[in-house]
Write a protein that holds these residues in place. Sequence first.
Motif: not given
Length: 305
Positions: A4-8, A140-144, A256-258, A262-264
Amino acid sequence: MSVEMAAVFIGSTIRLAAPLMLSASGELLSERTGVLNMSVEGMMLTGAFAGAVGAWATGSPMLGLLIGVVAVIPVALLQAVLSITLRANQIVTGIGINILVLGATTLAYREIFGGRSRAEIPGLDKWAPPGLGDIPIFGDQVFQQAWLLYLGLALIAVLAWVMRYTALGLALHSAGSAPRAVDKSGLSVNTLRYGAVLFTGMMSALAGCFLSIGDIHTFTEGMTNGTGYLAIAAVIFGNWKIGRTLLACLLFGAATALQFQLPAMGIEVPSALLIMLPYLLALLAVGGLVGRQTAPAALTIPFVR
């Protein structure tokens, strides 16, 4: 890292890289023709502001998108006139335009929305390619994503095809590498360069609109926050090749996504380090520390017959 976190993380990377990919593809064409368009940042900010105001005033994000693109045309023309017709220093004029746009949009924003307003505005709908959106977790996370992302990718694909397989693409390449040869062939070097700068303006406007009405559905002062400069760095990082430039944009998006990933994950990293990471990568690219870069021979050189 869980699935799930990888998809996010992947979805966030693509979303954050989207405005970079749009603006960098336009900048790539401009630099290929010989014009270093430092005003990408200002063009993006103009598109973001005009798109947001247009969507807010009309209630239609589609009209907002159209208004955002149209509003950038005068900025692109100003850059083209200064750098191509008047043969002014391309770096100085570009930075000057960025400063002008930042001041103008800040003033207009405060007059329209108030000093601290964060008014939500109508935004573009999200969309996923048929079938891909139904993939468990990743769909939902990647393609939406906002449909503007997919429109932008289609435009980039057309640009890549034109540059590689058509006579127009050959002429555009030559305008930045051998402008004398283009002139002797009967084509106008400056016309090709004008067209490239206007295309940069359109793609930068789409990138700005993606930020304001495609992603967060609001406008904030200076919301591009250096994205235009990162787009220029991505072109250098990608060695003026469209595929490598897109990969550089994704790398910057991942960096930027890191900041959020990382905090999550419970990994304690100084926030300042995460914020500076995309710019550190850009610095390495501009400094030539990621491999040898070969810029177009006539880049930043005005053409005089």
